[in-house]
Design an enzyme around this catalytic site. Structure first.
Site, mmCIF file in Angstrom:
data_model
loop_
_atom_site.group_PDB
_atom_site.id
_atom_site.type_symbol
_atom_site.label_atom_id
_atom_site.label_comp_id
_atom_site.label_asym_id
_atom_site.label_seq_id
_atom_site.Cartn_x
_atom_site.Cartn_y
_atom_site.Cartn_z
ATOM 1 N N ASN A 202 0.903 -31.222 -9.343
ATOM 2 C CA ASN A 202 -0.276 -30.413 -9.657
ATOM 3 C C ASN A 202 -0.842 -29.685 -8.438
ATOM 4 O OD1 ASN A 202 -1.450 -32.519 -8.311
ATOM 5 N ND2 ASN A 202 -2.755 -33.204 -9.998
ATOM 6 N N LYS A 203 -0.026 -29.553 -7.394
ATOM 7 C CA LYS A 203 -0.456 -28.798 -6.221
ATOM 8 C C LYS A 203 -0.187 -27.301 -6.434
ATOM 9 C CE LYS A 203 -1.763 -32.579 -4.257
ATOM 10 N NZ LYS A 203 -1.375 -33.581 -5.256
ATOM 11 N N ILE A 204 -0.634 -26.476 -5.465
ATOM 12 C CA ILE A 204 -0.565 -25.028 -5.623
ATOM 13 C C ILE A 204 0.877 -24.567 -5.847
ATOM 14 C CG2 ILE A 204 -1.135 -22.787 -4.606
ATOM 15 C CD1 ILE A 204 -3.582 -24.497 -5.283
#
Length: 425
Positions: A202-204
């Site tokens: 769920n990171k960039i």
């Protein structure tokens, strides 16, 4: 006034928002092709193979060049990056490390896994570390500070660095949630002594897992490389420096990134700039509508208007009850919002609050500090207050104009329908 969906009214949206996985939702043929190339080369290990594509090395060079530091090391996860950074700095048993009260458990957990003990500093209305609280939690057993740009919002780095320099201790920037954010024109992760990144789901940007460590200090970099690769430094020729293994090798771990992950992340890195531009534009579109219609709605303070990512829209409600009701009512409108970490400071996680590790005798919490480390529920009162009242709307790069109109209309509808404005002082 429109009837809220929780009371039987028509939802503001007929479908949920796009999932909050910015990098994953733009994955496509580029990542698939890069991954296939590694498999066809039969060389998934970064340092050797029958036809090694050097995807990890290419990723490291790209990261270092783009963010403006001489050294970048790709590792297996964001947590690995933190541990490697701490070990590069020599943090260990008998040390304390300042950690913000608002962060994921991995930040504090990495400190414990390095045999040190976290001490928790409070936050301000940016929801990041409050530089003004550093003096309160500092003592001469503190050996480092970790600051965390939360959900795309940079930290107030100048006063943090000034305090650290006055005490002669290093600063680690944990940029897991904010890849691409900037502070005064500089990439977050390059202001402190060493920076860490995460590429978890769920990171960039993402490859499911993965991380990176960046620094401008060759000595720190060599120690980081050695710790992530069993004490070895295989790339002396690549960097033009490095001490003899017989003199400098030490026991390390295996936190190496595979070529498979490196190949996917190289393609994700190519998309980072466009992703962040789309997200920032969508943030401004939502913001412009809400500030006009809901002037009493309070927002988390943005540290750098140009440098923040706009990946999450933070709203500070008057009470934690109002925040919970707002969040619940928006879900019924098909507008997914959330309270970060369930609205609780990280030190409330039982492994920290009860000072537990996997080792015997509460190691490393058992160290006989001159000033013992004790945690209480209210020791960071602003974190207790603000985290329970701050509702975040994830801003997807895939939002359409229709999405933005429906989001704004739904939030205005819920805010007014719950009579939240009447609670504002």
């Amino acid at each position: 006034m429109e009837t809220l969906a929780i009371h039987g009214g028509k939802p503001a949206r007929s479908t949920p928002l796009p999932p909050n996985y910015p990098g994953a939702v733009v994955m496509g043929e580029e990542e698939a092709g890069a991954l296939a190339a590694v498999i066809r080369a039969q060389s998934p290990f970064r340092y050797y193979g029958p036809n090694a594509p050097q995807a990890v090395q290419s990723l490291e060079d790209r990261i270092a060049g783009d963010i403006g530091v001489p050294y970048a090391l790709a590792v297996s996860s964001g947590t690995a990056a933190l541990i490697v950074a701490l070990k590069a700095l020599g943090i260990g048993y008998g040390d304390k490390v300042i950690v913000p009260a608002n962060t994921f458990v991995a930040t504090a957990g990495a400190v414990v896994c390095c045999n040190a003990v976290p001490v928790f500093a409070d936050i301000d209305d940016s929801l990041g570390l409050d530089p003004g609280d550093l003096e309160r939690v500092y003592d001469d057993e503190v050996k480092a500070i970790i600051c965390v740009p939360i959900l795309g919002n940079p930290c107030e780095m100048d006063p943090i660095m000034a305090f650290a320099r006055s005490q002669g201790i290093p600063v680690i920037e944990d940029v897991a949630q904010s890849c691409g954010a900037k502070y005064k024109g500089h990439w977050c992760g390059t202001y402190g002594d060493i920076g860490t990144f995460s590429f978890q789901m769920n990171k960039i940007i993402t490859a499911g897992e993965g991380g990176a460590v960046v620094t401008s200090a060759p000595g720190l970099f060599e120690r980081a490389v050695r710790y992530h690769d069993q004490g070895l430094f295989r790339d002396k020729e690549r960097y033009g420096f490095g001490s003899d293994d017989a003199d400098s090798a030490f026991a390390g771990q295996n936190y190496r990134m595979s070529e498979l992950i490196g190949a996917v992340l190289s393609e994700q890195w190519n998309k980072l700039g466009a992703l962040n531009r789309m997200t920032k534009a969508n943030w401004h579109s939502v913001h412009s509508r809400l500030i006009t219609e809901l002037p009493a709605l309070r927002h988390r303070r943005i540290i750098d208007e140009d440098g923040h990512l706009g990946s999450n829209y933070g709203m500070i409600l008057p009470t934690k009850e109002a925040a919970a009701a707002f969040n619940h009512a928006l879900a019924a409108e098909n507008i997914g919002t959330f309270l970060l970490y369930c609205g609780k400071p990280v030190y409330m996680a039982p492994q920290f609050f009860r000072q537990r590790s996997a080792e015997r005798g509460s190691f490393p919490f058992d160290y006989p500090f001159a000033q013992p480390v004790r945690y209480t529920e209210a020791m960071c009162p602003r974190a207790v207050d603000l985290m329970s009242r701050t509702v975040y709307l994830p801003i997807s790069p895939l939002l359409t104009e229709t999405d933005i109109e429906e989001i704004a209309a739904g939030m205005i509808k819920v805010y007014r329908g719950l009579c939240i404005e009447s609670l504002v002082e």
